[in-house]
Scaffold this motif. Structure first.
Motif, short mmCIF file in Angstrom:
data_model
loop_
_atom_site.label_atom_id
_atom_site.label_comp_id
_atom_site.label_asym_id
_atom_site.label_seq_id
_atom_site.Cartn_x
_atom_site.Cartn_y
_atom_site.Cartn_z
N TYR A 40 0.28 -1.88 -8.32
CA TYR A 40 0.26 -0.31 -7.89
C TYR A 40 -1.09 -1.40 -7.38
CZ TYR A 40 -2.70 3.71 -7.73
OH TYR A 40 -3.01 4.94 -6.54
N LEU A 41 -1.64 -2.05 -7.10
CA LEU A 41 -2.62 -2.80 -6.21
C LEU A 41 -2.02 -3.05 -5.93
CD1 LEU A 41 -5.23 -4.28 -8.63
CD2 LEU A 41 -6.11 -2.51 -6.40
N ASN A 42 -0.97 -3.86 -5.06
CA ASN A 42 -0.05 -4.45 -4.63
C ASN A 42 0.45 -2.88 -3.25
OD1 ASN A 42 -0.67 -6.74 -4.34
ND2 ASN A 42 1.37 -7.44 -6.52
N ALA A 43 0.56 -1.89 -3.83
CA ALA A 43 1.36 -1.13 -3.50
C ALA A 43 0.43 0.23 -2.44
CB ALA A 43 1.65 0.52 -4.40
N ILE A 44 -0.59 -0.16 -3.24
CA ILE A 44 -2.03 0.51 -2.28
C ILE A 44 -2.62 0.09 -1.26
CG2 ILE A 44 -1.78 2.08 -3.36
CD1 ILE A 44 -4.24 1.06 -4.55
N HIS A 45 -2.24 -2.02 -0.98
CA HIS A 45 -3.92 -2.73 -0.17
C HIS A 45 -4.04 -2.16 1.07
CE1 HIS A 45 0.00 -4.59 1.00
NE2 HIS A 45 -0.64 -5.26 1.95
N ALA A 46 -2.44 -1.43 1.93
CA ALA A 46 -3.36 -1.41 3.07
C ALA A 46 -3.13 0.54 3.54
CB ALA A 46 -1.30 -1.95 3.76
N VAL A 47 -3.45 0.52 2.40
CA VAL A 47 -3.73 2.39 2.54
C VAL A 47 -4.84 2.57 2.66
CG1 VAL A 47 -4.11 4.32 1.47
CG2 VAL A 47 -2.36 2.98 0.75
N THR A 48 -5.50 3.03 4.35
CA THR A 48 -6.86 3.28 4.25
C THR A 48 -7.63 4.90 3.76
OG1 THR A 48 -6.06 5.06 6.07
CG2 THR A 48 -6.41 2.89 6.60
N PRO A 49 -8.70 4.44 4.22
CA PRO A 49 -9.25 5.73 3.48
C PRO A 49 -8.94 6.98 3.66
CG PRO A 49 -10.65 4.30 4.29
CD PRO A 49 -9.45 3.65 4.52
#
Length: 116
Positions: A40-49
């Motif tokens: 999950y962390l790998n999937a969201i690592h580039a998501v901005t606020p």
């Protein structure tokens, strides 16, 4: 054919957890438990606020709300596993937690996925 008493789901789950705990040490179990979080962390690592707060419509969940749900769900599962481990009966098998809006900043939510 001999009558076999019905094995309740709670006891089956408790038995499985106790067997796994006896069979594997913490160093073997911990990576298995954390694998989903790492994915999950790998999937969201580039998501901005800003991206984390975006919702398609009022009925959909934002990425931040999903992260918050993962944290709440994980805590609930942990609580139930602890209760099963000591032989207590769980509150039921439904883990479908409601949709909750969170005010936590995106960075704190991501960090909580690692810590909680």
């Amino acid at each position: 054919m001999a009558f076999k008493p019905r094995v309740y789901e709670e006891e089956r789950v408790r038995s499985y957890l106790m067997t796994q705990g006896a069979k594997y040490g913490w160093l073997e179990l911990w990576p298995r438990v954390m694998e989903g979080r790492v994915d999950y962390l790998n999937a969201i690592h580039a998501v901005t606020p800003e991206q984390a707060l975006f919702r398609i419509d009022v009925e959909s969940w934002s990425i931040a709300e999903i992260a918050h749900h993962v944290i709440l769900w994980s805590k609930e599962v942990q609580r139930r596993v602890e209760r099963l481990a000591v032989g207590e009966k769980p509150d039921g098998l439904n883990l479908d937690l409601p949709h909750e809006v969170t005010e936590l900043p995106w960075g704190e939510l991501r960090a909580a996925i690692v810590v909680d």
